[in-house]
Design an enzyme around this catalytic site. Structure first.
Site: not given
Ligand code: NAD
Length: 257
Positions: A150, A163
Site C-alpha cells: 500500500s 495497518y
Molecule cells: N482498496 C484499497 O484502497 C487498497 C489500498 C491499498 C492497499 N490495498 C490492499 O489491497 C489488498 C486487497 O484490498 P481490498 O480492498 O480488495 O480488500 P477487501 O477487504 O475487499 O478483501 C479482502 C479479502 O481478504 C479476505 N481475508 C481477510 N482476512 C483473511 C484471512 N485471515 N485469511 C484469508 N483471507 C482473508 C477477505 O475475506 C476478503 O475476501 C489488501 O492487501 C489491502 O491492504 C487496498
C-alpha cells in the site's frame, strides 16, 4: 490472453475486491488459479470468484484458508502442489485494517492485523519458496511472489496505525526475499495500490476518507481493482523478467504529489 499459460497461481483474499480482480485476470491469461480465502462470500456482492471465472470459460478452485494460521497455509501450498504439480505464482493479497491511531490500538487488534498482514505473508512466502526451490525453472523463474502492499506502507496511514506498520514490513519483506533468493531464480515484487474503489462499504468510503483520497490523488479519478490487477499481472509474468525486489505504485500519482 496467454501471458500466464501453464502457470499455477495462488491468490489470497481473492473472494473480494482487488484479489478477485487479480484472480480473474490471471485466469483469463491462462493460469490455473487457486482462490484462497476465509470465505467465498463476496464483500461487494456477486457470485463467488471461482464460479465467475468458470462462467468466463477459465479455471479456478477455492481453498478455504485463514492466511494467519501456519497449518492452513502449509495445507494450502500442499493442495496446490498435489493438484497441479508445482506452484509458479503466489499473490499475497489478503489483509485487514485495524482502523485506529496509536493510542487507541489495543494489543488484540495489533496482533490480529500483524498476524493477517505480516505473519501471513511470511508463512506463505516460506512455504512457497521452499516448494519453488524444489522445482525446475519454468520460463524465466522457479517461482514468483507478488505482495500487495500500500502507499500507506511508505507514508503514514491516517488513523490506521497497525495497518501502516504491517504494510511497511511487507515492503521490506519483498526486498529481503528478492535479495536472498534471486540467484536461485525466485522473483519477489510488490504492487502498492493507492485508493481503490472495490465496491465495499463502511470506513473505506466514508465521505471524509473519499475527500482525503481525492485530494491526495493527482489522477482525475480513484483506482479500480483492475488497475491493480494489471500491475500484478506484469509482475507475475515474464514481462517483468529483470524486475526483482520492486514495490510498484499503482496510486494515480499519490506518492508523487
Ligand atoms: N482498496 C484499497 O484502497 C487498497 C489500498 C491499498 C492497499 N490495498 C490492499 O489491497 C489488498 C486487497 O484490498 P481490498 O480492498 O480488495 O480488500 P477487501 O477487504 O475487499 O478483501 C479482502 C479479502 O481478504 C479476505 N481475508 C481477510 N482476512 C483473511 C484471512 N485471515 N485469511 C484469508 N483471507 C482473508 C477477505 O475475506 C476478503 O475476501 C489488501 O492487501 C489491502 O491492504 C487496498
Amino acid at each position: 490472453m496467454t501471458r500466464l499459460r501453464g502457470k499455477v497461481a495462488i491468490v489470497t483474499g481473492a473472494s473480494s475486491g482487488i484479489g478477485r480482480a487479480i484472480a480473474r485476470l490471471f485466469a483469463a491469461e491462462g493460469a490455473q488459479v487457486i482462490v484462497a480465502d476465509v470465505t467465498e462470500d463476496v464483500v461487494e456482492g456477486g457470485e463467488p470468484t471461482c464460479r465467475l471465472i468458470a462462467d468466463e470459460g477459465n479455471f479456478a478452485t477455492f481453498v478455504a484458508c485463514d492466511v494467519a494460521v501456519a497449518a492452513q497455509v502449509e495445507q494450502l501450498i500442499e493442495t496446490a502442489v498435489t493438484a497441479y504439480g508445482r506452484l509458479d505464482i503466489l499473490v499475497n493479497n489478503a489483509a485487514i485494517h485495524g482502523g485506529k491511531p496509536l493510542l487507541e490500538t489495543d494489543e488484540p487488534s495489533w496482533n490480529r492485523v500483524m498476524d493477517v498482514n505480516l505473519k501471513g505473508p511470511f508463512l506463505r512466502a516460506r512455504a512457497a519458496v521452499r516448494q519453488m526451490l524444489r522445482q525446475e525453472v519454468n520460463g524465466d523463474a522457479r517461482g514468483r511472489i507478488v505482495n500487495v502492499t500500500s502507499q500507506h506502507g511508505m507514508i503514514s496511514a491516517p488513523e490506521d496505525f497497525a495497518y501502516g506498520v504491517s504494510k511497511a514490513g511487507l515492503v521490506y519483506m519483498t526486498r529481503q526475499i528478492a535479495a536472498d533468493y534471486g540467484r536461485q531464480h525466485i522473483v519477489c515484487n510488490a504492487v502498492a495500490p493507492g485508493k481503490i474503489l472495490t465496491g465495499k462499504t463502511g470506513r473505506a468510503v466514508e465521505p471524509r476518507w473519499l475527500a482525503y483520497s481525492e485530494a491526495r490523488t493527482p489522477a482525475p479519478r480513484l483506482g479500480t481493482p483492475i488497475d491493480v490487477a494489471r500491475a500484478a499481472l506484469f509482475l507475475a509474468s515474464e514481462d517483468a523478467s529483470f524486475v526483482n525486489g520492486h514495490n510498484l505504485l499503482v496510486d494515480g500519482g499519490w506518492m508523487a504529489a
